[in-house]
Design a protein around this motif. Structure first.
Motif, PDB file in Angstrom:
ATOM      1  N   GLU A   1       0.836  -1.209   0.000  1.00 61.59           N
ATOM      2  CA  GLU A   1       0.000   0.000   0.000  1.00 61.59           C
ATOM      3  C   GLU A   1       0.868   1.256   0.000  1.00 61.59           C
ATOM      4  O   GLU A   1       1.886   1.315   0.695  1.00 61.59           O
ATOM      5  CB  GLU A   1      -0.925  -0.005   1.220  1.00 61.59           C
ATOM      6  CG  GLU A   1      -1.949  -1.138   1.195  1.00 61.59           C
ATOM      7  CD  GLU A   1      -2.873  -1.080   2.396  1.00 61.59           C
ATOM      8  OE1 GLU A   1      -2.884  -0.032   3.078  1.00 61.59           O
ATOM      9  OE2 GLU A   1      -3.580  -2.070   2.643  1.00 61.59           O
ATOM     10  N   GLU A   2       0.458   2.241  -0.764  1.00 64.39           N
ATOM     11  CA  GLU A   2       1.263   3.466  -0.885  1.00 64.39           C
ATOM     12  C   GLU A   2       1.437   4.183   0.448  1.00 64.39           C
ATOM     13  O   GLU A   2       2.444   4.854   0.672  1.00 64.39           O
ATOM     14  CB  GLU A   2       0.654   4.419  -1.916  1.00 64.39           C
ATOM     15  CG  GLU A   2      -0.715   4.950  -1.569  1.00 64.39           C
ATOM     16  CD  GLU A   2      -1.255   5.876  -2.646  1.00 64.39           C
ATOM     17  OE1 GLU A   2      -1.381   7.072  -2.369  1.00 64.39           O
ATOM     18  OE2 GLU A   2      -1.535   5.400  -3.767  1.00 64.39           O
ATOM     19  N   THR A   3       0.476   4.034   1.359  1.00 65.48           N
ATOM     20  CA  THR A   3       0.578   4.694   2.658  1.00 65.48           C
ATOM     21  C   THR A   3       1.657   4.046   3.540  1.00 65.48           C
ATOM     22  O   THR A   3       2.046   4.624   4.567  1.00 65.48           O
ATOM     23  CB  THR A   3      -0.768   4.636   3.395  1.00 65.48           C
ATOM     24  OG1 THR A   3      -1.220   3.278   3.472  1.00 65.48           O
ATOM     25  CG2 THR A   3      -1.811   5.463   2.662  1.00 65.48           C
ATOM     26  N   GLN A   4       2.114   2.875   3.167  1.00 63.67           N
ATOM     27  CA  GLN A   4       3.127   2.180   3.963  1.00 63.67           C
ATOM     28  C   GLN A   4       4.548   2.549   3.552  1.00 63.67           C
ATOM     29  O   GLN A   4       5.508   2.192   4.232  1.00 63.67           O
ATOM     30  CB  GLN A   4       2.947   0.662   3.829  1.00 63.67           C
ATOM     31  CG  GLN A   4       1.637   0.149   4.407  1.00 63.67           C
ATOM     32  CD  GLN A   4       1.490  -1.345   4.215  1.00 63.67           C
ATOM     33  OE1 GLN A   4       1.287  -1.830   3.117  1.00 63.67           O
ATOM     34  NE2 GLN A   4       1.633  -2.076   5.301  1.00 63.67           N
ATOM     35  N   VAL A   5       4.684   3.254   2.435  1.00 63.96           N
ATOM     36  CA  VAL A   5       6.010   3.589   1.912  1.00 63.96           C
ATOM     37  C   VAL A   5       6.332   5.042   2.231  1.00 63.96           C
ATOM     38  O   VAL A   5       5.557   5.946   1.926  1.00 63.96           O
ATOM     39  CB  VAL A   5       6.067   3.370   0.384  1.00 63.96           C
ATOM     40  CG1 VAL A   5       7.465   3.659  -0.147  1.00 63.96           C
ATOM     41  CG2 VAL A   5       5.652   1.946   0.045  1.00 63.96           C
ATOM     42  N   CYS A   6       7.475   5.273   2.829  1.00 56.94           N
ATOM     43  CA  CYS A   6       7.902   6.638   3.132  1.00 56.94           C
ATOM     44  C   CYS A   6       9.404   6.767   2.880  1.00 56.94           C
ATOM     45  O   CYS A   6      10.099   5.779   2.665  1.00 56.94           O
ATOM     46  CB  CYS A   6       7.572   7.015   4.577  1.00 56.94           C
ATOM     47  SG  CYS A   6       8.379   5.990   5.821  1.00 56.94           S
ATOM     48  N   GLY A   7       9.884   8.003   2.888  1.00 60.03           N
ATOM     49  CA  GLY A   7      11.306   8.237   2.675  1.00 60.03           C
ATOM     50  C   GLY A   7      11.734   8.260   1.228  1.00 60.03           C
ATOM     51  O   GLY A   7      12.925   8.346   0.922  1.00 60.03           O
ATOM     52  N   MET A   8      10.769   8.205   0.297  1.00 56.78           N
ATOM     53  CA  MET A   8      11.096   8.153  -1.128  1.00 56.78           C
ATOM     54  C   MET A   8      11.724   9.454  -1.621  1.00 56.78           C
ATOM     55  O   MET A   8      12.646   9.437  -2.441  1.00 56.78           O
ATOM     56  CB  MET A   8       9.846   7.852  -1.953  1.00 56.78           C
ATOM     57  CG  MET A   8       9.336   6.432  -1.820  1.00 56.78           C
ATOM     58  SD  MET A   8      10.371   5.253  -2.717  1.00 56.78           S
ATOM     59  CE  MET A   8      10.015   5.716  -4.407  1.00 56.78           C
TER      60      MET A   8
END
Length: 211
Positions: free
Chosen positions: A69-76
């Protein structure tokens, strides 16, 4: 004896702490050295509370996300000047979710190294203006979405391949005439209208057109 026992216990605890610290440093050094990362839950779904922080992967150049899920990815956004290839299957709902980050982010810098971008098998309906943040793109794959029309891609002057197959597009209107084939697909060479060279490069467009 009690004092000696306390000293020995403290020494063991200190040794264990140093050992754990060394292990953490090894893991941290490994994470920083990773160039290619693939995240694909096989027989399970990541719990929504789990967050994947990519900010620690200082040298990451290629990333593949599958059913995350996109909400689980950070720091990009911290990898803007390093990422060369990003592939996401059933993850992002729009290019902007990846390229611009959260709604509170106002970083105007571009993904200067990004050459290949794949965003497939999602619920994407339109292409937002965020693609201008990846001006060096050479390959853009957006197959298996719900896209109905193609917006202006004139900012992608280096684009060579655009995959729009298995969408809901009825026409292609970017300085090209789509030529349907017998299998109801289109493979069209187009010349970017922004090119000023005498012999401009050609771009391959793949799209599924209605019969």
């Amino acid at each position: 004896d009690a004092s000696l026992s306390s000293i020995m216990s403290l020494a063991e605890t200190t040794s264990l702490g140093i050992s754990r610290q060394k292990e953490k440093l090894k893991i941290f050094a490994f994470v920083q050295s990773v160039r290619t990362l693939i995240i694909e839950p096989k027989n399970f779904k990541l719990e929504s509370a789990i967050s994947i922080d990519l900010a620690y992967f200082d040298n990451l150049a290629e990333l593949s996300l599958i059913r995350v899920e996109e909400t689980q990815v950070c720091g990009m956004l911290g990898l803007k000047q390093k990422m060369v290839k990003i592939s996401a299957r059933a993850t992002f709902s729009a290019p902007g979710s990846l390229l611009k980050g959260s709604a509170t982010s106002h970083d105007p810098s571009t993904w200067s190294m990004l050459r290949h971008l794949t965003l497939t098998h999602g619920d994407m309906i339109v292409l937002d203006s965020s693609l201008r943040l990846a001006p060096q793109l050479e390959l853009l794959r957006l197959s298996h979405n719900q896209i109905r029309e193609l917006t202006d891609l004139s900012s992608l002057v280096h684009l060579r391949e655009l995959d729009l197959s298995f969408n809901r597009i009825s026409t292609l209107a970017i300085a090209a005439v789509a030529i349907p084939t017998e299998d109801n697909s289109s493979s069209t060479d187009i010349i970017p209208s922004t090119s000023n060279s005498a012999s401009p490069p050609r771009m391959m467009v793949r799209s599924a057109l209605p019969g």
